[in-house]
Design a protein around this motif. Structure first.
Motif, PDB file in Angstrom:
ATOM      1  N   GLU A  75      56.246 -17.228 100.422  1.00  0.00           N
ATOM      2  CA  GLU A  75      55.049 -17.161  99.823  1.00  0.00           C
ATOM      3  C   GLU A  75      54.290 -15.559  99.631  1.00  0.00           C
ATOM      4  O   GLU A  75      53.761 -15.431  98.658  1.00  0.00           O
ATOM      5  CB  GLU A  75      54.079 -17.869 100.761  1.00  0.00           C
ATOM      6  CG  GLU A  75      54.119 -19.611 100.808  1.00  0.00           C
ATOM      7  CD  GLU A  75      53.517 -20.265 101.832  1.00  0.00           C
ATOM      8  OE1 GLU A  75      52.804 -21.070 101.567  1.00  0.00           O
ATOM      9  OE2 GLU A  75      53.157 -19.618 103.097  1.00  0.00           O
ATOM     10  N   LYS A  76      55.012 -14.831 100.698  1.00  0.00           N
ATOM     11  CA  LYS A  76      54.657 -13.368 100.357  1.00  0.00           C
ATOM     12  C   LYS A  76      55.146 -12.834  99.111  1.00  0.00           C
ATOM     13  O   LYS A  76      54.416 -12.376  98.301  1.00  0.00           O
ATOM     14  CB  LYS A  76      54.955 -12.703 101.643  1.00  0.00           C
ATOM     15  CG  LYS A  76      54.169 -12.926 102.982  1.00  0.00           C
ATOM     16  CD  LYS A  76      54.695 -11.940 104.089  1.00  0.00           C
ATOM     17  CE  LYS A  76      53.930 -12.181 105.135  1.00  0.00           C
ATOM     18  NZ  LYS A  76      54.180 -11.370 106.382  1.00  0.00           N
ATOM     19  N   GLU A  77      56.197 -13.242  98.944  1.00  0.00           N
ATOM     20  CA  GLU A  77      56.976 -12.649  97.625  1.00  0.00           C
ATOM     21  C   GLU A  77      56.311 -13.168  96.382  1.00  0.00           C
ATOM     22  O   GLU A  77      56.001 -12.400  95.457  1.00  0.00           O
ATOM     23  CB  GLU A  77      58.404 -12.875  97.604  1.00  0.00           C
ATOM     24  CG  GLU A  77      59.315 -12.404  98.590  1.00  0.00           C
ATOM     25  CD  GLU A  77      60.594 -12.683  98.688  1.00  0.00           C
ATOM     26  OE1 GLU A  77      61.087 -13.758  97.835  1.00  0.00           O
ATOM     27  OE2 GLU A  77      61.582 -12.157  99.540  1.00  0.00           O
ATOM     28  N   GLN A  78      55.842 -14.433  96.476  1.00  0.00           N
ATOM     29  CA  GLN A  78      55.190 -14.780  95.278  1.00  0.00           C
ATOM     30  C   GLN A  78      53.830 -14.530  94.994  1.00  0.00           C
ATOM     31  O   GLN A  78      53.349 -13.996  94.005  1.00  0.00           O
ATOM     32  CB  GLN A  78      55.011 -16.451  95.397  1.00  0.00           C
ATOM     33  CG  GLN A  78      54.088 -17.255  94.358  1.00  0.00           C
ATOM     34  CD  GLN A  78      53.053 -17.468  94.666  1.00  0.00           C
ATOM     35  OE1 GLN A  78      52.618 -17.798  95.607  1.00  0.00           O
ATOM     36  NE2 GLN A  78      51.869 -17.193  93.892  1.00  0.00           N
ATOM     37  N   MET A  79      52.983 -14.238  96.085  1.00  0.00           N
ATOM     38  CA  MET A  79      51.660 -13.808  96.178  1.00  0.00           C
ATOM     39  C   MET A  79      51.717 -12.334  95.790  1.00  0.00           C
ATOM     40  O   MET A  79      50.576 -11.790  94.969  1.00  0.00           O
ATOM     41  CB  MET A  79      50.880 -13.779  97.528  1.00  0.00           C
ATOM     42  CG  MET A  79      50.694 -15.135  97.726  1.00  0.00           C
ATOM     43  SD  MET A  79      49.890 -15.179  99.644  1.00  0.00           S
ATOM     44  CE  MET A  79      48.493 -14.622  99.239  1.00  0.00           C
ATOM     45  N   LEU A  80      52.564 -11.726  96.138  1.00  0.00           N
ATOM     46  CA  LEU A  80      52.671  -9.963  95.790  1.00  0.00           C
ATOM     47  C   LEU A  80      53.595  -9.684  94.506  1.00  0.00           C
ATOM     48  O   LEU A  80      53.753  -8.494  94.583  1.00  0.00           O
ATOM     49  CB  LEU A  80      52.939  -9.292  97.154  1.00  0.00           C
ATOM     50  CG  LEU A  80      52.086  -9.521  98.311  1.00  0.00           C
ATOM     51  CD1 LEU A  80      52.645  -8.741  99.400  1.00  0.00           C
ATOM     52  CD2 LEU A  80      50.754  -9.237  97.941  1.00  0.00           C
ATOM     53  N   HIS A  81      53.853 -10.557  93.841  1.00  0.00           N
ATOM     54  CA  HIS A  81      54.377 -10.384  92.657  1.00  0.00           C
ATOM     55  C   HIS A  81      53.423 -10.315  91.548  1.00  0.00           C
ATOM     56  O   HIS A  81      52.947 -11.260  91.127  1.00  0.00           O
ATOM     57  CB  HIS A  81      55.647 -11.343  92.345  1.00  0.00           C
ATOM     58  CG  HIS A  81      56.627 -11.038  91.339  1.00  0.00           C
ATOM     59  ND1 HIS A  81      57.434 -12.007  90.628  1.00  0.00           N
ATOM     60  CD2 HIS A  81      56.916  -9.926  90.738  1.00  0.00           C
ATOM     61  CE1 HIS A  81      58.027 -11.361  89.555  1.00  0.00           C
ATOM     62  NE2 HIS A  81      57.640 -10.194  89.780  1.00  0.00           N
ATOM     63  N   CYS A  82      53.331  -9.034  90.985  1.00  0.00           N
ATOM     64  CA  CYS A  82      52.726  -8.829  89.814  1.00  0.00           C
ATOM     65  C   CYS A  82      53.585  -8.880  88.510  1.00  0.00           C
ATOM     66  O   CYS A  82      54.256  -8.094  88.387  1.00  0.00           O
ATOM     67  CB  CYS A  82      51.851  -7.668  89.852  1.00  0.00           C
ATOM     68  SG  CYS A  82      50.856  -7.355  91.325  1.00  0.00           S
ATOM     69  N   VAL A  83      53.358  -9.668  87.535  1.00  0.00           N
ATOM     70  CA  VAL A  83      53.923  -9.805  86.253  1.00  0.00           C
ATOM     71  C   VAL A  83      52.882  -9.469  85.170  1.00  0.00           C
ATOM     72  O   VAL A  83      51.828 -10.073  85.046  1.00  0.00           O
ATOM     73  CB  VAL A  83      54.228 -11.201  86.100  1.00  0.00           C
ATOM     74  CG1 VAL A  83      55.213 -11.403  84.685  1.00  0.00           C
ATOM     75  CG2 VAL A  83      55.276 -11.747  87.275  1.00  0.00           C
ATOM     76  N   VAL A  84      53.403  -8.483  84.143  1.00  0.00           N
ATOM     77  CA  VAL A  84      52.799  -8.023  83.163  1.00  0.00           C
ATOM     78  C   VAL A  84      53.683  -8.746  81.718  1.00  0.00           C
ATOM     79  O   VAL A  84      54.850  -8.104  81.658  1.00  0.00           O
ATOM     80  CB  VAL A  84      52.438  -6.684  83.071  1.00  0.00           C
ATOM     81  CG1 VAL A  84      52.023  -6.156  81.676  1.00  0.00           C
ATOM     82  CG2 VAL A  84      51.962  -5.947  84.252  1.00  0.00           C
ATOM     83  N   ILE A  85      52.924  -9.300  81.039  1.00  0.00           N
ATOM     84  CA  ILE A  85      53.781  -9.817  79.836  1.00  0.00           C
ATOM     85  C   ILE A  85      53.194  -8.955  78.529  1.00  0.00           C
ATOM     86  O   ILE A  85      51.935  -8.845  78.375  1.00  0.00           O
ATOM     87  CB  ILE A  85      53.144 -11.121  79.275  1.00  0.00           C
ATOM     88  CG1 ILE A  85      53.632 -12.178  80.643  1.00  0.00           C
ATOM     89  CG2 ILE A  85      54.088 -11.809  78.237  1.00  0.00           C
ATOM     90  CD1 ILE A  85      54.989 -12.103  81.158  1.00  0.00           C
ATOM     91  N   GLY A  86      54.245  -8.387  78.030  1.00  0.00           N
ATOM     92  CA  GLY A  86      53.741  -7.497  76.858  1.00  0.00           C
ATOM     93  C   GLY A  86      54.021  -5.984  77.134  1.00  0.00           C
ATOM     94  O   GLY A  86      53.473  -5.278  77.978  1.00  0.00           O
ATOM     95  N   GLY A  87      55.158  -5.281  76.259  1.00  0.00           N
ATOM     96  CA  GLY A  87      55.443  -4.021  76.478  1.00  0.00           C
ATOM     97  C   GLY A  87      54.653  -3.046  75.476  1.00  0.00           C
ATOM     98  O   GLY A  87      55.182  -1.928  75.327  1.00  0.00           O
ATOM     99  N   GLY A  88      53.559  -3.226  75.280  1.00  0.00           N
ATOM    100  CA  GLY A  88      52.854  -2.390  74.130  1.00  0.00           C
ATOM    101  C   GLY A  88      52.136  -1.368  75.018  1.00  0.00           C
ATOM    102  O   GLY A  88      52.230  -1.243  76.252  1.00  0.00           O
ATOM    103  N   PRO A  89      51.247  -0.484  74.374  1.00  0.00           N
ATOM    104  CA  PRO A  89      50.528   0.715  75.290  1.00  0.00           C
ATOM    105  C   PRO A  89      49.881   0.271  76.450  1.00  0.00           C
ATOM    106  O   PRO A  89      49.891   0.645  77.729  1.00  0.00           O
ATOM    107  CB  PRO A  89      49.735   1.172  74.363  1.00  0.00           C
ATOM    108  CG  PRO A  89      50.309   1.028  73.140  1.00  0.00           C
ATOM    109  CD  PRO A  89      51.046  -0.148  73.060  1.00  0.00           C
ATOM    110  N   THR A  90      49.132  -0.939  76.168  1.00  0.00           N
ATOM    111  CA  THR A  90      47.961  -1.537  77.143  1.00  0.00           C
ATOM    112  C   THR A  90      49.020  -2.113  78.357  1.00  0.00           C
ATOM    113  O   THR A  90      48.484  -1.797  79.855  1.00  0.00           O
ATOM    114  CB  THR A  90      47.202  -2.757  76.640  1.00  0.00           C
ATOM    115  OG1 THR A  90      46.565  -2.499  75.791  1.00  0.00           O
ATOM    116  CG2 THR A  90      46.226  -3.346  77.816  1.00  0.00           C
ATOM    117  N   GLY A  91      50.072  -2.921  78.185  1.00  0.00           N
ATOM    118  CA  GLY A  91      50.863  -3.378  79.355  1.00  0.00           C
ATOM    119  C   GLY A  91      51.542  -2.233  79.895  1.00  0.00           C
ATOM    120  O   GLY A  91      51.685  -2.410  81.215  1.00  0.00           O
TER     121      GLY A  91
END
Length: 535
Positions: free
Chosen positions: A260-276
């Motif tokens: 649960e800790k690994e899931q809660m603290l996993h931050c996923v960003v979709i998109g490799g443009g400047p904003t991502g």
């Protein structure tokens, strides 16, 4: 004293006497219910006799008590049979022409800032009352900057909206446009608690500038709108910050399993443009500098994954892309090449079948036309934007201009559709305001249907000034080439980071916000980021 008392008694009784007389003249017995009905009739006439002067005074919504609801249902005059709401009527011959602007983004605010209010009355309609300085929005998600530092109130951009008696800002969304009648139809923004019902109205225009922006692209992927967070508005950044801090604090609760800790603290960003990339860099910097110190019990579980279908920062020079990849990887950002197939509440599925659990999902895969733009009966450019000519006009209709992310050149112009960048929108806003002030206004063509034979001068020409992106830990990329394949100055590192900060600081609209940004940067450098969770 006695005479004064008698006078007051006579005035108080005169209203009731008039009602009694009116009723008894019709041989209707007097009763309390009849009095209430007569008082209601008088109330109806008082409430709904709101007239708008010929110079275009503002329509103000009354509080929606029970009698106000009944007014809208039971009473109408000849002008409100078709549209039973307050309207801003067409300008008269002695008035200044009215320019209606839809939106408060980069293009709209650059236009509003420069428009000559001695020539025009200006009406701005938008669901938000501020402009967002989007290049620095990612910094607010982790506490590098405060939210007000990147929000500029529109009435500060153009003070006439607050001070001029015939210029207004309306917190509303435009729902449709009638180009034949020169009218826009709007609906006010309602809050989440539904304290006020949406209120509809229409505004007549002499010239219309559509700069309502765009919406995040989801490509129809199931679950994105329900579970992912976007990064386009201040409210989005606030939600990301609250979710991130909530997960960090909850993960320290006794009884939480390792999985649960690994899931809660996993931050996923979709998109490799400047904003991502910038958000990933800010997030990795926050983890290294702040999380490791303040959340020591769970620091080993925090990680960031950036998922991109192709290469990150595809519009940048090859050398800069390689530098960004190495730098992000060095500071803990895991780069994954893949395509999202489906999104669930706590996990997403890639096209190859792999499952990626997450606690925070930020979606940044580009933008496309909004539903409002799609439903407009106007010419469309490739990609679904409003089609415009070389002077930012919408062909086949009169007095309508479009610019920014919602507009694109038509195919017959021979010009490509420009990217949805802040500098494109700003340059278009600057060009259009000069067109209004120096061409249309000077030739007395501000009125509706009066600009057909006006010489508009040189068409709009866009020259790319380059791109910049921060990758965290005092490092940034600067690419000053005009096109992807053209040669130009490109650099990366600490000096580029100084250029990046200096350039964006000068582009912040007001000295007030520049001061906010400088103070925020200084306090973050000395004391670290604020990790207070509010709301």
């Amino acid at each position: 004293m006695a005479l004064a008392r008698l006078s007051r008694n006579w005035k108080q009784s005169s209203g009731t006497y008039a009602i009694n007389r009116c009723i008894t003249d019709k041989d209707v017995p007097f009763n309390a219910e009849a009095v209430d009905k007569m008082l209601y009739v008088q109330t109806v006439r008082k409430v709904d006799h709101m007239k708008f002067q010929s110079n275009g005074t503002r329509a103000v919504q009354g509080y929606r008590f029970a009698h106000a609801e009944r007014v809208s249902e039971d009473y109408s005059d000849s002008r409100s049979d078709k549209f039973r709401y307050g309207n801003l009527e067409a300008t008269k011959s002695g008035d200044k022409p009215r320019v209606v602007v839809l939106g408060t983004g980069w293009a709209a605010c650059r236009f509003l800032k420069g428009i000559d209010t001695t020539m025009y009355n200006v009406v701005c309609i938008s669901p938000r009352n501020h402009m967002v300085f989007t290049p620095l929005l990612a910094s607010t998600c982790v506490g590098t900057l405060e939210f007000r530092s990147v929000a500029e109130p529109v009435v500060r951009v153009q003070t006439a909206l607050a001070k001029d008696p015939n210029s207004y800002f309306y917190l509303a969304s435009c729902t449709s446009v009638d180009t034949d009648k020169h009218e826009v139809y709007c609906e006010t923004v309602s809050d989440n608690e539904n304290l006020y019902e949406p209120y509809r109205f229409k505004v007549a225009y002499d010239k219309l500038v559509i700069a309502s922006g765009s919406e995040p692209l989801t490509f129809g992927i199931k679950g994105v709108k329900e579970h992912a967070l976007f990064l386009r508005e201040v409210s989005h950044a606030q939600e990301i910050r609250k979710r991130l801090l909530l997960n960090l604090m909850l993960s320290e609760t006794p009884g939480i399993s390792e999985e649960e800790k690994e899931q809660m603290l996993h931050c996923v960003v979709i998109g490799g443009g400047p904003t991502g990339v910038e958000f990933s860099g800010e997030l990795s910097d926050f983890i290294v500098r702040d999380v490791y110190q303040r959340y020591a019990h769970v620091k080993n579980y925090v990680c960031v994954t950036l998922i991109e279908a192709n290469e990150i920062l595809s519009s940048f020079d090859v050398g800069l892309r390689q530098y960004a990849t190495k730098h992000l990887t060095k500071y803990g950002v895991r780069l994954v090449r893949g395509v999202v197939k489906e999104v669930h509440a706590k996990k997403l599925i890639l096209s190859d079948g792999s499952v990626v659990p997450y606690g925070l999902l930020v979606w940044s895969t580009g933008v496309g036309p909004s539903e409002f733009i799609k439903q407009l009966q106007l010419p469309k450019s490739p990609g679904g934007r409003i089609g415009i000519d070389e002077w930012l006009r919408v062909p086949s209709v009169e007095d309508v201009f479009a610019l920014g992310d919602c507009a694109g050149f038509l195919e017959h112009t021979g010009r490509p559709v420009l990217p949805a960048l802040a500098q494109v929108a700003e340059r278009q806003g600057k060009y259009l305001v000069e067109l209004f002030n120096k061409k249309i206004g000077k030739q007395n063509a501000g009125r509706a249907c009066s600009a057909n034979d006006v010489d508009l001068g040189d068409p709009f020409v866009y020259k790319h000034l380059g791109s910049m992106a921060s990758v965290g830990r005092y490092k940034a990329l600067v690419d000053l080439s005009q096109t992807k394949d053209a040669k130009g100055v490109s650099m990366a590192g600490f000096v580029s980071w100084l250029i990046w900060r200096s350039a964006y600081l000068t582009r912040v609209l007001s000295w007030r916000n520049r001061l906010y940004v400088m103070i925020n940067w200084a306090t973050t450098l000395v004391f670290g980021r604020d990790n207070t969770r509010i709301g």
